[in-house]
Motif scaffolding. Structure first.
Motif, PDB file in Angstrom:
ATOM      1  N   VAL A 132     -30.519 -33.364  64.985  1.00 53.80           N
ATOM      2  CA  VAL A 132     -30.825 -33.984  63.659  1.00 53.80           C
ATOM      3  C   VAL A 132     -30.709 -33.210  62.401  1.00 53.80           C
ATOM      4  O   VAL A 132     -30.390 -33.783  61.281  1.00 53.80           O
ATOM      5  N   ILE A 133     -30.874 -32.124  62.523  1.00 55.65           N
ATOM      6  CA  ILE A 133     -30.854 -31.220  61.254  1.00 55.65           C
ATOM      7  C   ILE A 133     -29.463 -30.807  60.950  1.00 55.65           C
ATOM      8  O   ILE A 133     -29.165 -31.065  59.865  1.00 55.65           O
ATOM      9  N   GLU A 134     -28.652 -30.666  61.990  1.00 56.66           N
ATOM     10  CA  GLU A 134     -27.170 -30.721  61.641  1.00 56.66           C
ATOM     11  C   GLU A 134     -26.776 -31.968  60.953  1.00 56.66           C
ATOM     12  O   GLU A 134     -25.612 -31.899  59.995  1.00 56.66           O
ATOM     13  N   ASN A 135     -27.120 -32.978  61.295  1.00 53.57           N
ATOM     14  CA  ASN A 135     -26.453 -34.510  60.929  1.00 53.57           C
ATOM     15  C   ASN A 135     -27.061 -34.428  59.511  1.00 53.57           C
ATOM     16  O   ASN A 135     -26.325 -35.436  58.676  1.00 53.57           O
ATOM     17  N   TYR A 136     -28.193 -34.071  59.002  1.00 51.19           N
ATOM     18  CA  TYR A 136     -28.493 -34.128  57.664  1.00 51.19           C
ATOM     19  C   TYR A 136     -27.667 -32.874  56.686  1.00 51.19           C
ATOM     20  O   TYR A 136     -28.034 -32.903  55.728  1.00 51.19           O
ATOM     21  N   GLY A 137     -27.016 -32.354  57.225  1.00 53.92           N
ATOM     22  CA  GLY A 137     -26.104 -31.385  56.595  1.00 53.92           C
ATOM     23  C   GLY A 137     -26.609 -29.987  56.169  1.00 53.92           C
ATOM     24  O   GLY A 137     -25.916 -29.225  55.378  1.00 53.92           O
ATOM     25  N   ILE A 138     -27.409 -29.660  57.214  1.00 49.00           N
ATOM     26  CA  ILE A 138     -28.025 -28.146  56.800  1.00 49.00           C
ATOM     27  C   ILE A 138     -27.967 -27.374  58.250  1.00 49.00           C
ATOM     28  O   ILE A 138     -28.815 -26.638  58.655  1.00 49.00           O
ATOM     29  N   SER A 139     -26.860 -27.316  58.969  1.00 53.25           N
ATOM     30  CA  SER A 139     -26.648 -26.737  60.266  1.00 53.25           C
ATOM     31  C   SER A 139     -26.750 -25.423  59.902  1.00 53.25           C
ATOM     32  O   SER A 139     -27.032 -24.516  60.851  1.00 53.25           O
ATOM     33  N   CYS A 140     -26.465 -24.720  58.603  1.00 55.71           N
ATOM     34  CA  CYS A 140     -26.232 -23.549  58.369  1.00 55.71           C
ATOM     35  C   CYS A 140     -27.631 -22.570  58.804  1.00 55.71           C
ATOM     36  O   CYS A 140     -27.451 -21.481  59.268  1.00 55.71           O
ATOM     37  N   LEU A 141     -28.704 -23.305  58.600  1.00 59.07           N
ATOM     38  CA  LEU A 141     -29.996 -22.730  58.821  1.00 59.07           C
ATOM     39  C   LEU A 141     -30.283 -22.605  60.366  1.00 59.07           C
ATOM     40  O   LEU A 141     -31.070 -21.642  60.760  1.00 59.07           O
ATOM     41  N   LEU A 142     -29.746 -23.308  61.054  1.00 61.24           N
ATOM     42  CA  LEU A 142     -29.736 -23.044  62.551  1.00 61.24           C
ATOM     43  C   LEU A 142     -28.919 -21.773  63.231  1.00 61.24           C
ATOM     44  O   LEU A 142     -29.393 -21.546  64.164  1.00 61.24           O
TER      45      LEU A 142
END
Length: 229
Positions: free
Chosen positions: A76-86
């Protein structure tokens, strides 16, 4: 006989003198050792001065949240464009060094002051370190709007502590909708890592951006982090 007495007296005097000198040398060594320790403490105190800065920053806490996310929530977080924080990896840095750097950072000029040298910190440095978005729309603080939104969205009467949003992500009883997953995760990220403050509750200054979660990836988050809102 007189010569023997004289010889004994000479030996006694020499023994007393040697004892006296040995005692003096030991005393001198102790004094020098104490002075050295005091100077070392003074140097450390000068190099790493006490700093009254206090925030709720915790790389360990945020790292634990990231590691504890289930695969779906990470998607979900990756799909919202913030995968860098993962990709956040906790790095151990001495707290005194962190405080030392914080005390030497001049907020208005965004520069580190180290004696006669000035080292600038730009949003591109933030982007290079965290891979956050840059050159996007400025994130303008709006505490009132953010406050109203989060209360309405979560059906609350007051802004809860960050632990409230963390527990939602950890809960195995209720699976959150995609939007709530992203909101909870970003609130934890902002509060514990990106822009921590001294409060147990998240700052309402940026919460309004979650009215449209898809638009979050269009903001200049690197500049926002640099400015410390």
């Amino acid at each position: 006989m007189p010569s023997e007495i004289s010889s004994d007296d000479g030996g006694l005097h020499k023994s007393l003198f040697d004892f006296y000198m040995d005692h003096k040398v030991k005393c001198l060594k102790r004094k020098l050792s104490c002075v050295g320790r005091r100077n070392m403490k003074l140097k450390l105190s000068t190099d790493f001065p006490a700093c009254s800065t206090f925030t709720r920053y915790s790389g360990k806490f945020f790292s634990g949240v990231v590691d504890g996310l289930c695969p779906r929530y990470k998607d979900v977080i990756e799909n919202y464009g913030i995968s860098c924080l993962l990709s956040f990896v906790r790095t151990k840095v001495p707290l005194r060094l962190v405080k030392w750097l914080a005390c030497r950072f001049d907020v208005p000029s965004s520069k580190f002051k180290l004696k006669r040298k000035f080292i600038p910190l730009t949003k591109y440095d933030i982007q290079g370190i965290l891979d956050l978005l840059v050159e996007g729309e400025p994130l303008v603080c709006d505490p009132e709007s953010g406050h109203d939104f989060i209360l309405s969205h979560a059906n609350l009467t007051s802004i809860p502590p960050v632990s409230f949003f963390t527990n939602k992500l950890k809960s195995l009883e209720v699976e959150l909708p995609d939007e709530d997953v992203f909101i909870c995760f970003m609130i934890v990220a902002f509060s514990s890592f990106l822009c921590p403050n001294s409060s147990l509750s998240p700052s309402p200054k940026y919460l309004h951006i979650f009215r449209d979660c898809r638009s979050v990836c269009t903001y200049d988050l690197s500049q926002f982090v640099l400015s410390g809102f």
